[in-house]
Design a protein around this motif. Structure first.
Motif, PDB file in Angstrom:
ATOM      1  N   ASP A  36      29.518  57.399  13.467  1.00 34.23           N
ATOM      2  CA  ASP A  36      29.319  58.505  14.410  1.00 34.23           C
ATOM      3  C   ASP A  36      30.591  59.309  14.634  1.00 34.23           C
ATOM      4  O   ASP A  36      30.622  60.202  15.469  1.00 34.23           O
ATOM      5  N   GLY A  37      31.655  58.965  13.893  1.00 35.86           N
ATOM      6  CA  GLY A  37      32.873  59.731  14.007  1.00 35.86           C
ATOM      7  C   GLY A  37      33.684  59.460  15.256  1.00 35.86           C
ATOM      8  O   GLY A  37      34.662  60.137  15.521  1.00 35.86           O
ATOM      9  N   SER A  38      33.326  58.428  16.019  1.00 39.57           N
ATOM     10  CA  SER A  38      33.998  58.181  17.288  1.00 39.57           C
ATOM     11  C   SER A  38      35.115  57.153  17.178  1.00 39.57           C
ATOM     12  O   SER A  38      35.674  56.734  18.179  1.00 39.57           O
ATOM     13  N   GLY A  39      35.417  56.732  15.949  1.00 42.61           N
ATOM     14  CA  GLY A  39      36.490  55.761  15.779  1.00 42.61           C
ATOM     15  C   GLY A  39      36.080  54.356  16.162  1.00 42.61           C
ATOM     16  O   GLY A  39      36.874  53.582  16.675  1.00 42.61           O
ATOM     17  N   ARG A  40      34.820  54.000  15.933  1.00 44.37           N
ATOM     18  CA  ARG A  40      34.331  52.674  16.305  1.00 44.37           C
ATOM     19  C   ARG A  40      35.041  51.593  15.497  1.00 44.37           C
ATOM     20  O   ARG A  40      35.659  51.848  14.482  1.00 44.37           O
ATOM     21  N   ASP A  41      34.919  50.365  15.971  1.00 41.45           N
ATOM     22  CA  ASP A  41      35.462  49.233  15.245  1.00 41.45           C
ATOM     23  C   ASP A  41      34.535  48.872  14.088  1.00 41.45           C
ATOM     24  O   ASP A  41      33.348  49.221  14.078  1.00 41.45           O
ATOM     25  N   LEU A  42      35.081  48.150  13.113  1.00 39.72           N
ATOM     26  CA  LEU A  42      34.244  47.635  12.031  1.00 39.72           C
ATOM     27  C   LEU A  42      33.219  46.663  12.606  1.00 39.72           C
ATOM     28  O   LEU A  42      33.519  45.888  13.511  1.00 39.72           O
ATOM     29  N   ASN A  43      31.989  46.699  12.075  1.00 45.22           N
ATOM     30  CA  ASN A  43      30.988  45.756  12.573  1.00 45.22           C
ATOM     31  C   ASN A  43      31.130  44.411  11.869  1.00 45.22           C
ATOM     32  O   ASN A  43      31.969  44.231  10.983  1.00 45.22           O
ATOM     33  N   GLN A  44      30.293  43.460  12.261  1.00 44.57           N
ATOM     34  CA  GLN A  44      30.431  42.096  11.761  1.00 44.57           C
ATOM     35  C   GLN A  44      30.272  42.028  10.247  1.00 44.57           C
ATOM     36  O   GLN A  44      30.988  41.278   9.566  1.00 44.57           O
ATOM     37  N   ALA A  45      29.341  42.805   9.712  1.00 45.32           N
ATOM     38  CA  ALA A  45      29.131  42.797   8.262  1.00 45.32           C
ATOM     39  C   ALA A  45      30.358  43.344   7.536  1.00 45.32           C
ATOM     40  O   ALA A  45      30.830  42.753   6.547  1.00 45.32           O
ATOM     41  N   GLU A  46      30.878  44.475   8.013  1.00 45.26           N
ATOM     42  CA  GLU A  46      32.029  45.101   7.355  1.00 45.26           C
ATOM     43  C   GLU A  46      33.267  44.212   7.409  1.00 45.26           C
ATOM     44  O   GLU A  46      34.086  44.207   6.482  1.00 45.26           O
ATOM     45  N   LEU A  47      33.394  43.428   8.482  1.00 41.20           N
ATOM     46  CA  LEU A  47      34.528  42.514   8.591  1.00 41.20           C
ATOM     47  C   LEU A  47      34.480  41.415   7.543  1.00 41.20           C
ATOM     48  O   LEU A  47      35.489  40.762   7.266  1.00 41.20           O
ATOM     49  N   GLY A  48      33.291  41.213   6.955  1.00 36.51           N
ATOM     50  CA  GLY A  48      33.176  40.231   5.890  1.00 36.51           C
ATOM     51  C   GLY A  48      34.099  40.531   4.719  1.00 36.51           C
ATOM     52  O   GLY A  48      34.503  39.620   3.984  1.00 36.51           O
ATOM     53  N   LEU A  49      34.443  41.812   4.519  1.00 35.73           N
ATOM     54  CA  LEU A  49      35.367  42.182   3.449  1.00 35.73           C
ATOM     55  C   LEU A  49      36.682  41.431   3.581  1.00 35.73           C
ATOM     56  O   LEU A  49      37.244  40.960   2.580  1.00 35.73           O
ATOM     57  N   PHE A  50      37.170  41.294   4.798  1.00 33.79           N
ATOM     58  CA  PHE A  50      38.479  40.674   5.003  1.00 33.79           C
ATOM     59  C   PHE A  50      38.420  39.162   4.794  1.00 33.79           C
ATOM     60  O   PHE A  50      39.408  38.553   4.384  1.00 33.79           O
ATOM     61  N   ASP A  51      37.248  38.562   5.041  1.00 34.98           N
ATOM     62  CA  ASP A  51      37.067  37.161   4.682  1.00 34.98           C
ATOM     63  C   ASP A  51      37.179  36.990   3.174  1.00 34.98           C
ATOM     64  O   ASP A  51      37.825  36.064   2.677  1.00 34.98           O
ATOM     65  N   GLY A  52      36.526  37.908   2.443  1.00 30.93           N
ATOM     66  CA  GLY A  52      36.588  37.850   0.991  1.00 30.93           C
ATOM     67  C   GLY A  52      37.988  38.083   0.454  1.00 30.93           C
ATOM     68  O   GLY A  52      38.415  37.433  -0.506  1.00 30.93           O
ATOM     69  N   LEU A  53      38.716  39.006   1.064  1.00 31.26           N
ATOM     70  CA  LEU A  53      40.085  39.276   0.642  1.00 31.26           C
ATOM     71  C   LEU A  53      40.992  38.062   0.885  1.00 31.26           C
ATOM     72  O   LEU A  53      41.808  37.696   0.029  1.00 31.26           O
ATOM     73  N   ARG A  54      40.825  37.439   2.057  1.00 36.90           N
ATOM     74  CA  ARG A  54      41.651  36.266   2.366  1.00 36.90           C
ATOM     75  C   ARG A  54      41.402  35.137   1.375  1.00 36.90           C
ATOM     76  O   ARG A  54      42.324  34.396   1.009  1.00 36.90           O
ATOM     77  N   PHE A 114      32.063  50.227  -4.055  1.00 37.93           N
ATOM     78  CA  PHE A 114      31.050  50.519  -3.036  1.00 37.93           C
ATOM     79  C   PHE A 114      30.339  49.230  -2.639  1.00 37.93           C
ATOM     80  O   PHE A 114      30.287  48.255  -3.384  1.00 37.93           O
ATOM     81  N   VAL A 115      29.790  49.256  -1.416  1.00 34.92           N
ATOM     82  CA  VAL A 115      29.044  48.112  -0.894  1.00 34.92           C
ATOM     83  C   VAL A 115      27.748  48.623  -0.270  1.00 34.92           C
ATOM     84  O   VAL A 115      27.748  49.607   0.460  1.00 34.92           O
ATOM     85  N   ALA A 116      26.631  47.943  -0.580  1.00 36.50           N
ATOM     86  CA  ALA A 116      25.330  48.254   0.022  1.00 36.50           C
ATOM     87  C   ALA A 116      24.826  49.646  -0.344  1.00 36.50           C
ATOM     88  O   ALA A 116      24.523  50.466   0.517  1.00 36.50           O
ATOM     89  N   VAL A 117      24.731  49.896  -1.646  1.00 37.98           N
ATOM     90  CA  VAL A 117      24.134  51.131  -2.152  1.00 37.98           C
ATOM     91  C   VAL A 117      22.815  50.765  -2.823  1.00 37.98           C
ATOM     92  O   VAL A 117      22.781  49.919  -3.716  1.00 37.98           O
ATOM     93  N   PHE A 118      21.751  51.412  -2.414  1.00 38.53           N
ATOM     94  CA  PHE A 118      20.407  51.023  -2.857  1.00 38.53           C
ATOM     95  C   PHE A 118      20.220  51.123  -4.365  1.00 38.53           C
ATOM     96  O   PHE A 118      19.811  50.179  -5.014  1.00 38.53           O
ATOM     97  N   ASP A 119      20.517  52.263  -4.939  1.00 40.86           N
ATOM     98  CA  ASP A 119      20.286  52.458  -6.373  1.00 40.86           C
ATOM     99  C   ASP A 119      21.439  53.278  -6.944  1.00 40.86           C
ATOM    100  O   ASP A 119      21.338  54.490  -7.097  1.00 40.86           O
ATOM    101  N   PRO A 120      22.553  52.643  -7.292  1.00 41.51           N
ATOM    102  CA  PRO A 120      23.730  53.397  -7.759  1.00 41.51           C
ATOM    103  C   PRO A 120      23.505  54.143  -9.066  1.00 41.51           C
ATOM    104  O   PRO A 120      24.138  55.166  -9.303  1.00 41.51           O
ATOM    105  N   PRO A 263      18.852  42.179   2.505  1.00 43.44           N
ATOM    106  CA  PRO A 263      19.982  41.427   1.968  1.00 43.44           C
ATOM    107  C   PRO A 263      20.983  41.058   3.051  1.00 43.44           C
ATOM    108  O   PRO A 263      21.095  41.741   4.065  1.00 43.44           O
ATOM    109  N   ASP A 264      21.694  39.977   2.816  1.00 41.81           N
ATOM    110  CA  ASP A 264      22.769  39.548   3.706  1.00 41.81           C
ATOM    111  C   ASP A 264      23.971  40.457   3.437  1.00 41.81           C
ATOM    112  O   ASP A 264      24.721  40.252   2.492  1.00 41.81           O
ATOM    113  N   VAL A 265      24.134  41.481   4.269  1.00 42.24           N
ATOM    114  CA  VAL A 265      25.161  42.496   4.025  1.00 42.24           C
ATOM    115  C   VAL A 265      26.565  41.926   4.230  1.00 42.24           C
ATOM    116  O   VAL A 265      27.510  42.327   3.546  1.00 42.24           O
ATOM    117  N   THR A 266      26.702  40.988   5.156  1.00 38.32           N
ATOM    118  CA  THR A 266      28.009  40.357   5.344  1.00 38.32           C
ATOM    119  C   THR A 266      28.460  39.691   4.046  1.00 38.32           C
ATOM    120  O   THR A 266      29.632  39.773   3.659  1.00 38.32           O
TER     121      THR A 266
END
Length: 325
Positions: A36-54, A114-120, A263-266
């Motif tokens: 929404d352009g309001s500078g929100r925090d990453l949600n729980q699914a998006e934070l999964g990226l950092f688990d994968g990076l670690r 990219f992550v979570a794209v229906f039909d790339p 799908p499990d987006v996290t």
């Protein structure tokens, strides 16, 4: 003199080897989220990226610098993309189809995951799943969440449902693709009516739900989109207000929403960390096949079902990954 110069140059190379990470230089990751352009925090699914990076040894603040942009197209998106390109990232992460399209249009050289794209392939992001062919690859969601499957699940919960509305965002290229090809074919094959109600802004959600109710929809399928994710509580509240049994794609809607199947987006974001790791170690996106989901979630909210006067059949109770009482 030439011999002394050669020795001096060689000594300089030995004293200052090319080991950027050993010298404390951090790799750069740009992360574009359509919100929404309001500078929100990453949600729980998006934070999964950092688990994968670690998991692969990449830790923000230690050997990785991450720059985020949360943008709502069309107004803020070009500036957000320009900011991330100017950041000179080693890898760009695109959350969803619109972010992927925006980044791909902006650069043919920066590696993009990219992550979570229906039909790339259908969206023209990659040449094929096995050989992406450009500077972009990632994780798709085009397997296992067919519209027909969603309708089958809804009809188990709402027997006899034959008029099932679809809430879509016409600005989402994934939605346009499904509505143009899959929806008409599915409606014919299953003998159901699939009226489309559209929303591109939070305010239009109210009109969309009112339209579905006015068309006497038996149930509603909520397509996954940045708008509905950001406005999740509003979407759930509107479904309850109009007494519309609704099926959602993402797990966050299980809080108050009737049923979630997708799908499990996290897990997808977590797996994206592996793509980043490979690219940072020298792999080319063109050589990394696009992968599909391997984990799916079926969550049923028993409390919401009772509020709607629905009895959850045993078939769904046994298959559900989680039941919310």
């Amino acid at each position: 003199m030439k011999r002394r110069a050669f020795i001096a140059a060689t000594a300089a190379l030995l004293v200052s080897p090319r080991r950027p990470l050993a010298q404390g230089q951090r790799r750069r990751l740009g992360f574009l989220v359509i919100g929404d352009g309001s500078g929100r925090d990453l949600n729980q699914a998006e934070l999964g990226l950092f688990d994968g990076l670690r998991k692969h040894g990449w830790i923000e603040g230690r050997n990785l610098v991450v720059e985020h942009r949360f943008s709502q197209p069309p107004d803020r998106l070009p500036a957000s993309v320009a900011d991330l390109i100017a950041f000179r990232p080693d890898v760009l992460i695109a959350a969803g189809p619109r972010a992927a399209e925006a980044l791909k249009s902006a650069t043919a050289t920066n590696p993009i995951v990219f992550v979570a794209v229906f039909d790339p392939v259908g969206l023209g992001l990659v040449q094929s799943l096995s050989r992406p062919g450009g500077n972009i690859t990632g994780l798709a969601t085009s397997q296992g969440v067919a519209l027909a499957k969603q309708i089958d699940i809804l009809r188990e919960l709402v027997p006899g449902a034959s008029n099932i509305a679809i809430l879509a965002n016409p600005g989402n290229p994934m939605h346009r693709l499904i509505l143009a090809e899959e929806a008409p074919r599915t409606a014919r094959n299953l003998g159901v009516a699939l009226p489309i109600v559209e929303a591109t802004t939070a305010e239009e959600l109210d009109t969309a739900f009112a339209s579905a109710a006015a068309q006497r929809a038996d149930a509603l399928i909520v397509f996954g989109d940045a708008l509905t994710v950001v406005q999740g509580p509003r979407v759930v509240a509107l479904a309850a207000k109009h007494r519309l049994p609704a099926l959602h794609l993402w797990r966050q809607f299980a809080v108050g929403g009737l049923i979630v199947y997708g799908p499990d987006v996290t897990d997808l974001f977590r797996r994206a960390g592996g793509y980043v790791d490979k690219i940072l170690k020298g792999a080319k996106p063109a050589e990394l096949p696009v992968e599909q989901p391997t984990k799916y979630e079926l969550v049923v909210n028993i409390k919401t079902a009772k509020a709607l006067g629905l009895t959850v059949p045993t078939s769904l109770l046994l298959r559900a990954d989680e039941l919310i009482e």
